[in-house]
Design a protein around this motif. Structure first.
Motif, PDB file in Angstrom:
ATOM      1  N   ARG A  57      44.966 -21.504  29.908  1.00 36.59           N
ATOM      2  CA  ARG A  57      44.896 -20.877  31.223  1.00 36.59           C
ATOM      3  C   ARG A  57      46.170 -20.086  31.500  1.00 36.59           C
ATOM      4  O   ARG A  57      47.215 -20.333  30.910  1.00 36.59           O
ATOM      5  N   TYR A  58      46.056 -19.184  32.446  1.00 38.30           N
ATOM      6  CA  TYR A  58      47.206 -18.376  32.844  1.00 38.30           C
ATOM      7  C   TYR A  58      48.036 -19.150  33.864  1.00 38.30           C
ATOM      8  O   TYR A  58      47.508 -19.879  34.689  1.00 38.30           O
ATOM      9  N   LYS A  59      49.338 -18.959  33.785  1.00 38.36           N
ATOM     10  CA  LYS A  59      50.268 -19.594  34.714  1.00 38.36           C
ATOM     11  C   LYS A  59      51.262 -18.542  35.194  1.00 38.36           C
ATOM     12  O   LYS A  59      51.410 -17.498  34.579  1.00 38.36           O
ATOM     13  N   ILE A  60      51.935 -18.877  36.278  1.00 33.93           N
ATOM     14  CA  ILE A  60      52.961 -17.987  36.804  1.00 33.93           C
ATOM     15  C   ILE A  60      54.302 -18.707  36.702  1.00 33.93           C
ATOM     16  O   ILE A  60      54.457 -19.809  37.219  1.00 33.93           O
ATOM     17  N   GLN A  61      55.212 -18.088  35.992  1.00 30.51           N
ATOM     18  CA  GLN A  61      56.555 -18.660  35.859  1.00 30.51           C
ATOM     19  C   GLN A  61      57.399 -18.096  36.976  1.00 30.51           C
ATOM     20  O   GLN A  61      57.597 -16.891  37.070  1.00 30.51           O
TER      21      GLN A  61
END
Length: 129
Positions: A57-61
């Motif tokens: 899945r995509y994540k936001i750092q």
């Protein structure tokens, strides 16, 4: 001779049948008592594992750097976005704060726009396994 043989046969059959008629199978009843704390602990563990797991899945750092600053950033982020999951991930030598878990890139980019208003150095990532 046949009578004697017949008596022996009946004698053997009688003594073999007697224990079989007196014996009975054991009836076991199993009662498992599980503490409620165990169930709540297991649910908490599943929740923690799902937030830490690196997946497709995509994540936001939103941050990378020292541990103390990462913890402070995470606390601020949770106040600003209480509905979004966020966690600290250690990748030597830095600590990273990752937020969200998005199935599609478009959903992640929409949230990234909102997050960049408060955390301008945020970026979209897709962690490897």
């Amino acid at each position: 001779m046949r009578i004697l043989n017949m008596k022996h046969i009946l004698f053997v059959v009688f003594f073999l049948a007697l224990p079989a008629s007196k014996s009975s199978a054991q009836n076991a009843e199993i009662n498992i008592e599980q503490d409620e704390k165990f169930t709540s602990l297991l649910n908490e563990k599943r929740k923690i594992n799902s937030s830490i797991t690196i997946n497709d899945r995509y994540k936001i750092q939103i941050f990378y750097g020292e541990n103390a600053k990462a913890r402070k950033t995470l606390a601020e982020f949770k106040k600003e976005f209480p509905d979004m999951d966020a966690t600290i991930v250690f990748e030597s030598p830095t600590y990273k704060v990752w937020a969200g878990s998005f199935n599609t890139r478009i959903d992640a980019e929409r949230m990234l726009v909102k997050i960049k208003e408060k955390h301008p150095y945020s970026l979209l990532i897709k962690p490897n396994k």
